[in-house]
Design a protein around this motif. Structure first.
Motif, mmCIF file in Angstrom:
data_model
loop_
_atom_site.group_PDB
_atom_site.id
_atom_site.type_symbol
_atom_site.label_atom_id
_atom_site.label_comp_id
_atom_site.label_asym_id
_atom_site.label_seq_id
_atom_site.Cartn_x
_atom_site.Cartn_y
_atom_site.Cartn_z
ATOM 1 N N GLU A 205 71.666 15.176 89.221
ATOM 2 C CA GLU A 205 70.707 15.718 88.454
ATOM 3 C C GLU A 205 70.506 17.615 88.466
ATOM 4 O OE1 GLU A 205 70.789 13.996 84.886
ATOM 5 O OE2 GLU A 205 72.202 12.781 86.658
ATOM 6 N N SER A 206 71.157 18.145 89.059
ATOM 7 C CA SER A 206 70.255 19.670 89.173
ATOM 8 C C SER A 206 71.818 20.298 89.032
ATOM 9 C CB SER A 206 70.273 19.912 90.955
ATOM 10 O OG SER A 206 68.905 18.448 91.564
ATOM 11 N N LEU A 309 80.708 15.284 81.108
ATOM 12 C CA LEU A 309 79.589 14.845 82.348
ATOM 13 C C LEU A 309 79.912 13.769 82.800
ATOM 14 C CD1 LEU A 309 77.073 16.080 79.659
ATOM 15 C CD2 LEU A 309 78.186 17.468 82.522
ATOM 16 N N ASN A 310 81.233 12.263 82.682
ATOM 17 C CA ASN A 310 81.180 12.045 83.677
ATOM 18 C C ASN A 310 82.303 11.908 84.844
ATOM 19 O OD1 ASN A 310 79.678 9.845 81.599
ATOM 20 N ND2 ASN A 310 81.458 10.177 79.666
ATOM 21 N N THR A 311 82.534 12.407 84.845
ATOM 22 C CA THR A 311 83.385 12.949 85.915
ATOM 23 C C THR A 311 82.745 12.936 87.669
ATOM 24 O OG1 THR A 311 84.885 14.479 84.459
ATOM 25 C CG2 THR A 311 85.321 14.446 87.698
ATOM 26 N N LYS A 312 83.414 12.340 88.654
ATOM 27 C CA LYS A 312 82.844 11.680 89.356
ATOM 28 C C LYS A 312 82.380 13.256 90.409
ATOM 29 C CE LYS A 312 83.288 6.435 89.904
ATOM 30 N NZ LYS A 312 83.859 5.940 91.263
ATOM 31 N N SER A 313 82.045 13.821 91.321
ATOM 32 C CA SER A 313 81.910 14.575 92.030
ATOM 33 C C SER A 313 83.107 15.105 93.328
ATOM 34 C CB SER A 313 80.217 14.815 92.747
ATOM 35 O OG SER A 313 79.702 13.889 93.947
ATOM 36 N N SER A 314 82.952 13.462 93.552
ATOM 37 C CA SER A 314 84.058 13.296 94.431
ATOM 38 C C SER A 314 85.363 13.884 94.275
ATOM 39 C CB SER A 314 84.423 12.073 94.753
ATOM 40 O OG SER A 314 84.917 11.317 93.871
ATOM 41 N N ALA A 315 85.602 14.302 92.581
ATOM 42 C CA ALA A 315 86.937 15.230 92.252
ATOM 43 C C ALA A 315 86.124 16.852 91.599
ATOM 44 C CB ALA A 315 86.932 14.458 90.525
ATOM 45 N N SER A 321 78.214 18.676 91.564
ATOM 46 C CA SER A 321 78.199 17.225 90.759
ATOM 47 C C SER A 321 78.720 17.708 89.117
ATOM 48 C CB SER A 321 76.620 16.404 89.956
ATOM 49 O OG SER A 321 75.752 17.869 89.302
ATOM 50 N N ALA A 322 79.043 16.783 88.507
ATOM 51 C CA ALA A 322 79.671 17.330 86.961
ATOM 52 C C ALA A 322 78.876 17.944 85.810
ATOM 53 C CB ALA A 322 80.073 16.284 86.018
ATOM 54 N N LYS A 323 77.597 17.874 85.422
ATOM 55 C CA LYS A 323 76.381 18.440 85.571
ATOM 56 C C LYS A 323 76.218 20.393 86.011
ATOM 57 C CE LYS A 323 72.133 17.175 83.525
ATOM 58 N NZ LYS A 323 70.492 16.264 83.706
#
Length: 418
Positions: A205-206, A309-315, A321-323
């Motif tokens: 969330e950061s 915003l739903n994209t996974k951080s691994s991508a 993160s997306a956020k």
């Protein structure tokens, strides 16, 4: 369950309980980086961390570490602060800390590689912790006593987990600058970045607000509202990503002056792509062709309409993160910097491959009619404002110890005092 198996489990449990965090951390590092047994290494994690970091992800880590730093050789020194342990380690290409955080049950709740943190004793009069949101920032105040110029400079770090000195290898640019200012009657405050001292506060969330901006604003407000410093000019100095975020910091807290050291003005993902490409071309053993191809795909995806915003951080680039990325996609530093109504100093090293003159010139062009903005390039200085004697700048330059350049420091002092 047989008595023998039951006894074995009890013995294992007692052995684990008897071990202290130093032993557990050392065993974990050996298991992961020497034995390369991801399954056993995974058992050291707290349940929450185990769920977030699958064994499959852990399997790839030793290869990634070796690709960037060379093979792990040994642990040189172990230091600690509360439940955070710093295993100062030697790799083939460099020396750095493996930072491991533990919970009350001696389970690992966080680990990452970071610049080496010095545990030198600090005089009580210079140690100052400042509350910022949900933590206390641990820092060093150098308050000038002789020839006091009534100026206070606050340091804002670059990207990644950074200590208060912004230690990189044997170099400590923030410490060099602070000590030079001190002997010239200028006070300063530098603090450990929260992703260094309190990595558990940084999560999916950061954004850079939680990582950097809020802390810089809170520290500035602390000194602005402190009666002891009521007659002081408060000045913010940002380096690299700290300079990149300075326009937004300035939008949230007004101080006397702002200093931008090697700050990118272009989007972070463009800078990452440029850096990966440069190093890959220079030395593919540091950034492989595969790693460069992957980062290109991740940046392209981030810049596409598919990102959300739903994209996974691994991508996404750097596994952030997306956020985190959404905040930066919306951030326009070149527009925001025009709102600053105070003196600004922009400095750039000519041998900086991480942030280049392209960014410097974008700042300069945007503020060309602003008489309060000063711009200076130092042809032989690198990203840390240390002299670079190599013909072609590279990551290896940081392995050599050096001091922040005197000519640059003199210009910085002149700006702070004018």
């Amino acid at each position: 369950m047989s008595k023998i198996i039951t006894l074995c489990l009890i013995l294992i449990s007692l052995f684990s309980f008897a071990q202290n965090k130093t032993e557990i951390g050392s065993h974990f590092i050996k298991t992961l980086l020497i034995d390369k047994n991801a399954g056993n290494a995974h058992l050291f994690f707290d349940k929450t961390v185990s769920a977030q970091i699958p064994v499959e992800v852990l399997k790839n880590l030793p290869e990634q570490v070796e690709g960037q730093f060379g093979k792990f050789k040994n642990i040189l020194q172990i230091n600690s602060e509360r439940d955070i342990y710093y295993f100062y380690s030697e790799f083939e290409k460099t020396k750095m800390d493996i930072q491991i955080s533990f919970n009350g049950e001696n389970k690992i709740i966080g680990f990452f590689l970071s610049p080496h943190k010095s545990f030198e004793k600090t005089d009580d009069e210079t140690a100052l912790n400042i509350k910022s949101d949900n933590i206390e920032l641990k820092g060093t105040l150098l308050k000038s006593k002789e020839n006091n110029q009534k100026r206070l400079v606050i340091f804002v770090h670059g990207s990644g987990p950074q200590d208060r000195d912004e230690t990189i290898g044997g170099n400590r640019p923030f410490k060099d600058i602070a000590e030079y200012l001190y002997i010239n009657g200028i006070s300063s405050y530098r603090y450990d970045k929260r992703t260094y001292s309190n990595p558990e506060t940084f999560n999916e969330e950061s954004t850079v607000k939680e990582e950097t901006i809020n802390d810089a604003v809170n520290v500035a407000n602390y000194f602005k509202n402190n009666r002891e410093f009521k007659d002081y000019q408060v000045i913010l100095l940002g380096h690299s990503q700290g300079a990149y975020l300075m326009p937004q910091i300035a939008n949230e807290v007004k101080v006397s002056k702002y200093i931008f050291l090697a700050g990118n003005s272009r989007p972070l993902q463009d800078l990452i792509l440029e850096q990966f490409g440069y190093i890959n071309k220079l030395d593919s053993s540091i950034i492989s062709d595969e790693a460069f191809t992957n980062i290109k795909k991740e940046v392209a995806f981030l810049n596409s309409d598919q990102f959300n915003l739903n994209t996974k951080s691994s991508a996404l680039p750097m596994g952030l993160s997306a956020k985190y990325w959404k905040y930066l996609l919306d951030y326009k530093p070149l527009d925001t910097v025009k709102l600053i109504k105070a003196s600004m100093f922009f400095a750039q090293g000519g041998k900086d491959y991480q942030v280049t003159e392209v960014d410097f010139n974008l700042w300069k062009n945007q503020l060309k009619s602003n008489r309060e903005a000063t711009f200076k390039i130092y042809p032989y200085l690198n990203h840390l404002f240390i002299k670079n004697t190599s013909v072609i700048p590279s990551p290896k330059d940081y392995e050599a110890e050096g001091k922040v350049d005197k000519v640059f420091l003199d210009d910085l002092k002149e700006f702070v005092l004018k």
